[in-house]
Design a protein around this motif. Structure first.
Motif, short mmCIF file in Angstrom:
data_model
loop_
_atom_site.label_atom_id
_atom_site.label_comp_id
_atom_site.label_asym_id
_atom_site.label_seq_id
_atom_site.Cartn_x
_atom_site.Cartn_y
_atom_site.Cartn_z
N LEU A 1 0.60 -1.15 -0.22
CA LEU A 1 -0.07 0.07 0.05
C LEU A 1 0.90 1.36 -0.13
N GLY A 2 2.32 1.43 1.10
CA GLY A 2 2.76 2.10 0.67
C GLY A 2 4.02 2.70 -1.01
N THR A 3 4.20 1.51 -1.60
CA THR A 3 4.92 1.62 -2.20
C THR A 3 3.89 2.14 -3.65
N ALA A 4 2.21 1.93 -3.26
CA ALA A 4 0.87 2.42 -4.17
C ALA A 4 0.88 4.00 -4.21
N TYR A 5 1.27 4.59 -3.31
CA TYR A 5 0.52 5.65 -2.29
C TYR A 5 1.43 6.45 -2.80
N LEU A 6 2.64 6.37 -3.41
CA LEU A 6 4.50 6.98 -3.52
C LEU A 6 4.47 6.44 -4.07
N ARG A 7 4.01 5.74 -5.29
CA ARG A 7 4.52 5.74 -6.62
C ARG A 7 5.26 5.01 -6.71
N PHE A 8 6.61 4.72 -5.92
CA PHE A 8 7.67 4.36 -6.21
C PHE A 8 8.26 2.96 -5.40
N CYS A 9 9.21 2.39 -6.52
CA CYS A 9 9.11 1.42 -5.40
C CYS A 9 10.46 0.91 -5.13
N PRO A 10 11.78 0.89 -4.11
CA PRO A 10 12.92 0.93 -4.58
C PRO A 10 13.49 0.02 -4.93
N ALA A 11 13.10 -0.99 -5.08
CA ALA A 11 13.63 -2.29 -5.67
C ALA A 11 13.18 -2.25 -7.65
N TYR A 12 12.58 -2.09 -7.76
CA TYR A 12 12.76 -1.48 -9.17
C TYR A 12 13.68 0.05 -9.30
N ALA A 13 13.53 0.64 -8.51
CA ALA A 13 15.54 2.16 -8.56
C ALA A 13 16.49 1.57 -8.79
N LEU A 14 16.34 -0.08 -7.93
CA LEU A 14 17.58 -0.96 -7.63
C LEU A 14 17.85 -1.25 -8.90
N PHE A 15 17.04 -2.02 -9.57
CA PHE A 15 16.99 -2.21 -11.02
C PHE A 15 16.78 -2.05 -11.72
N ASP A 16 16.94 0.11 -11.97
CA ASP A 16 16.70 0.80 -13.12
C ASP A 16 15.32 -0.20 -14.02
N PHE A 17 14.48 -0.27 -13.08
CA PHE A 17 13.30 -0.39 -13.92
C PHE A 17 11.90 1.17 -13.37
N SER A 18 10.94 0.22 -14.33
CA SER A 18 9.73 1.46 -14.47
C SER A 18 8.73 0.71 -15.50
N SER A 19 7.48 0.71 -14.69
CA SER A 19 6.84 0.43 -14.95
C SER A 19 5.95 1.16 -15.73
N ASN A 20 5.72 2.90 -15.84
CA ASN A 20 5.91 4.17 -15.69
C ASN A 20 5.55 4.46 -16.68
N LYS A 21 4.17 4.43 -17.81
CA LYS A 21 5.02 5.04 -19.51
C LYS A 21 5.10 6.35 -19.82
N GLU A 22 4.31 6.84 -18.66
CA GLU A 22 4.67 8.21 -18.98
C GLU A 22 5.77 9.34 -18.40
N ALA A 23 6.56 8.54 -17.86
CA ALA A 23 7.68 8.57 -17.19
C ALA A 23 8.91 8.37 -18.16
N ASP A 24 9.73 9.71 -18.28
CA ASP A 24 11.01 9.58 -19.54
C ASP A 24 11.65 8.58 -18.26
N PRO A 25 12.01 7.83 -20.28
CA PRO A 25 13.30 6.78 -19.13
C PRO A 25 14.01 7.07 -18.36
N VAL A 26 14.59 5.29 -18.15
CA VAL A 26 15.90 5.65 -16.03
C VAL A 26 16.89 6.17 -17.40
N ALA A 27 17.44 7.48 -16.91
CA ALA A 27 18.60 7.87 -16.69
C ALA A 27 19.96 6.83 -16.07
N LYS A 28 21.07 6.78 -16.48
CA LYS A 28 21.96 5.95 -15.94
C LYS A 28 23.10 6.69 -15.92
#
Length: 72
Positions: free
Chosen positions: A45-72
């Motif tokens: 519920l917390g990750t859904a509310y914040l719309r941020f997942c630390p595990a996704y950030a760890l692996f440079d993954f995003s399921s958000n189609k509206e966001a810019d691609p993750v820059a390395k």
């Protein structure tokens, strides 16, 4: 690896699934399930509310189609 809470990496479908699963796990805890399920539900519920997942950030993954691609 960059943890920036202002950059959303959870899309709408992912957010809905996390919210429903989190709510189900929390309710099941009150109905007699183990407390770990409630803890996992709270995290979902917390990750859904914040719309941020630390595990996704760890692996440079995003399921958000509206966001810019993750820059390395």
């Amino acid at each position: 690896m960059h943890f920036d809470l202002t950059k959303h990496n959870i899309g709408n479908t992912d957010r809905l699934i996390r919210a429903i699963a989190g709510a189900v796990l929390i309710v099941s805890t009150f109905l007699g399930s183990h407390w770990v399920g409630g803890l996992i539900g709270a995290v979902l519920l917390g990750t859904a509310y914040l719309r941020f997942c630390p595990a996704y950030a760890l692996f440079d993954f995003s399921s958000n189609k509206e966001a810019d691609p993750v820059a390395k």
